[in-house]
Design an enzyme around this catalytic site. Sequence first.
Site, PDB file in Angstrom:
ATOM      1  N   ASP A 116       1.250 -11.916   6.421  1.00 32.22           N
ATOM      2  CA  ASP A 116       1.862 -11.068   5.389  1.00 32.22           C
ATOM      3  C   ASP A 116       3.237 -10.585   5.833  1.00 32.22           C
ATOM      4  OD1 ASP A 116      -0.012  -9.577   7.189  1.00 32.22           O
ATOM      5  OD2 ASP A 116       1.031  -7.864   6.333  1.00 32.22           O
ATOM      6  N   GLY A 134       0.809  -1.212   0.000  1.00 35.78           N
ATOM      7  CA  GLY A 134       0.000   0.000   0.000  1.00 35.78           C
ATOM      8  C   GLY A 134       0.840   1.258   0.000  1.00 35.78           C
ATOM      9  N   ARG A 135       2.115   1.080   0.340  1.00 36.36           N
ATOM     10  CA  ARG A 135       2.979   2.258   0.368  1.00 36.36           C
ATOM     11  C   ARG A 135       4.419   1.900   0.007  1.00 36.36           C
ATOM     12  NH1 ARG A 135       4.237   3.480   6.661  1.00 36.36           N
ATOM     13  NH2 ARG A 135       4.147   1.359   7.410  1.00 36.36           N
ATOM     14  N   LYS A 155       9.956   2.172   0.748  1.00 28.42           N
ATOM     15  CA  LYS A 155       8.791   2.118   1.641  1.00 28.42           C
ATOM     16  C   LYS A 155       8.383   3.551   1.959  1.00 28.42           C
ATOM     17  CE  LYS A 155       7.556  -0.147   6.037  1.00 28.42           C
ATOM     18  NZ  LYS A 155       8.024  -1.139   7.009  1.00 28.42           N
ATOM     19  N   ASP A 175      -2.408   6.789   2.882  1.00 25.02           N
ATOM     20  CA  ASP A 175      -1.822   7.849   2.059  1.00 25.02           C
ATOM     21  C   ASP A 175      -0.569   7.388   1.313  1.00 25.02           C
ATOM     22  OD1 ASP A 175      -0.024   7.587   4.121  1.00 25.02           O
ATOM     23  OD2 ASP A 175      -0.216   9.638   4.864  1.00 25.02           O
ATOM     24  N   GLY A 176      -0.152   6.141   1.538  1.00 28.19           N
ATOM     25  CA  GLY A 176       1.010   5.620   0.820  1.00 28.19           C
ATOM     26  C   GLY A 176       2.337   6.144   1.348  1.00 28.19           C
TER      27      GLY A 176
HETATM   28  P1  AMP Z   1       2.209  -3.327   7.865  1.00 25.70           P
HETATM   29  O1  AMP Z   1       1.513  -3.115   9.163  1.00 25.70           O
HETATM   30  O2  AMP Z   1       3.322  -2.341   7.614  1.00 25.70           O
HETATM   31  O3  AMP Z   1       2.604  -4.739   7.651  1.00 25.70           O
HETATM   32  O4  AMP Z   1       1.122  -2.959   6.763  1.00 25.70           O
HETATM   33  C1  AMP Z   1      -0.055  -3.686   6.565  1.00 25.70           C
HETATM   34  C2  AMP Z   1      -0.712  -3.242   5.292  1.00 25.70           C
HETATM   35  O5  AMP Z   1      -1.133  -1.875   5.352  1.00 25.70           O
HETATM   36  C3  AMP Z   1       0.179  -3.346   4.072  1.00 25.70           C
HETATM   37  O6  AMP Z   1      -0.624  -3.735   2.995  1.00 25.70           O
HETATM   38  C4  AMP Z   1       0.668  -1.932   3.907  1.00 25.70           C
HETATM   39  O7  AMP Z   1       1.071  -1.661   2.590  1.00 25.70           O
HETATM   40  C5  AMP Z   1      -0.554  -1.135   4.305  1.00 25.70           C
HETATM   41  N1  AMP Z   1      -0.214   0.231   4.771  1.00 25.70           N
HETATM   42  C6  AMP Z   1       0.390   0.565   5.936  1.00 25.70           C
HETATM   43  N2  AMP Z   1       0.538   1.898   6.025  1.00 25.70           N
HETATM   44  C7  AMP Z   1       0.006   2.435   4.904  1.00 25.70           C
HETATM   45  C8  AMP Z   1      -0.155   3.766   4.399  1.00 25.70           C
HETATM   46  N3  AMP Z   1       0.267   4.833   5.080  1.00 25.70           N
HETATM   47  N4  AMP Z   1      -0.749   3.919   3.191  1.00 25.70           N
HETATM   48  C9  AMP Z   1      -1.169   2.850   2.502  1.00 25.70           C
HETATM   49  N5  AMP Z   1      -1.073   1.585   2.916  1.00 25.70           N
HETATM   50  C10 AMP Z   1      -0.481   1.363   4.108  1.00 25.70           C
HETATM   51 MG    MG Z   2       3.397  -5.994   6.390  1.00 22.03          MG
END
Ligand code: AMP
Ligand code: MG
Length: 469
Positions: free
Chosen positions: A239, A82-83, A102, A114-115
């Site tokens: 994931d 997502g980002r 990232k 917001d990516g």
């Molecule tokens: P994580 O907790 O980093 O493993 O993220 C879990 C999911 O949320 C993944 O698909 C990330 O890409 C998405 N994600 C986390 N933060 C953001 C953000 N600020 N914008 C878009 N997607 C996000």
């Molecule tokens: Mg993750």
Amino acid sequence: MKLTHDYLQLPGLFYSELQPVPVQNPKMLVYNDALAEELGLSDDKDAQLLYFSGNAVPKEARPLAQAYSGHQFGYYTRLGDGRAVLIGEIEKDGALYDLQLKGAGRTPYSRGGDGRAAVAPMLREYLLSEAMHALGIPTTRSLAVVKTGETVLRQIPQEGAVLTRVAKSHLRVGTFQYAQEKGGNEAVRTLADYAIRRHKIPAGDNPLLSLFQYVADKQAELIAAWMRIGFIHGVMNTDNVSIAGETIDYGPCAFMDTYDENTVFSSIDRQGRYAYKNQPRIGQWNLARFAEALLGTQDEAEAQLPAYEKILTQYEKRYKEAYYTGMAAKIGIADPDASDRKRVDDLLAAMKKSGADYTNTFVALTRGETCTATQLSEWTEDWKKRLTAIGETKEAVFARMRANNPVVIPRNYAVELALAAAEKGDMAPFHKLLAQLTDPFCYDQPTDPLYTMPMPAQERQRYQTYCGT
Ligand code: AMP
Ligand code: MG
């Protein structure tokens, strides 16, 4: 920079091609010269800033965001980068390493996000992953953190940042779950073939089972290594389980100070699902989800089940083996028997009773310092007798303990101070801490007490780590 785009040979359902979204005013906060050299990168400072902010990509790059799913806190969800944006892979000694930005902007998988990423969590990932690497634990690496000059809105507005992450691959258990959901057995098989080739996994006449065995073994070793060092990952969702067996996704992770097997740091883990003591079991739970994704709807799935179950059972044995061998080495013992396993358990129980600091207790034992707490002094008496009975030289025992008991780990208090200074524009504490973390077994030089002290009691009360937002 010479990049390959190996991942693009997978069917289109596994990714979306896209460019990173440029940022306003990039400034390099930290660049990992040693890692760059290892990877054979020789970009000048201007190129580094362009590439690692996402403001430009190397000529031949075909950036993409990867699709995946995952069980988050037990619930299955469609996810994806997502980002994050994969710029491409770098070849080194016959293996490929992903170069991933990232915080590089929105992608088709961003959902409501917001990516973007913020400075403090990205610097935190840099510190922790480089510390893990120095501790000898398989992990993704950090190449650079660039601040973007843009504001990201979190609980409070923060400055944005892009982290460049290096990994053996970003294939996850969740990538296989996604493959099964989206493309069934055929997509799973294609992805498995890719993983096997990419990671040079020895595959017999049942490649899916060979892959499962490989990942299970890697997870057993990895989680045993975390436990020995007092590391709590915090979000062991499927994931975040790397097929290559690397520690990945440094979100709300932290190192335990006072020994308590129930420790949880993550603010989002209210039930303690990912508490320190639960990690080995959760590792097995995640592997069971992996097995389901691999087996899917194969006609012969039922007939194959026992072979997968056997590996899941072996996982437990292998984990215990790795854990106790490593823990015994921490107390100077090379070939632990059942009494040594109990000795390790007893030491932990004594540490808990006396409220001892996990890392510092092992350092004190290594240095031959006397432990004053009654429980620990009784334990020490018995341990010394055991060492005498084994009869190795003092030097051999000491060398083993030194190599297995770090003096400096990324303690929450010191990490938070360094990040707070960095947010105010002072990178000096960050660099000082980083230098110390990359030399964790430093028994010969004095260390700043800030890096070896547990978090002050009043701070501990309110300490929680937040997800890497
Ligand atoms: P994580 O907790 O980093 O493993 O993220 C879990 C999911 O949320 C993944 O698909 C990330 O890409 C998405 N994600 C986390 N933060 C953001 C953000 N600020 N914008 C878009 N997607 C996000
Ligand atoms: Mg993750």
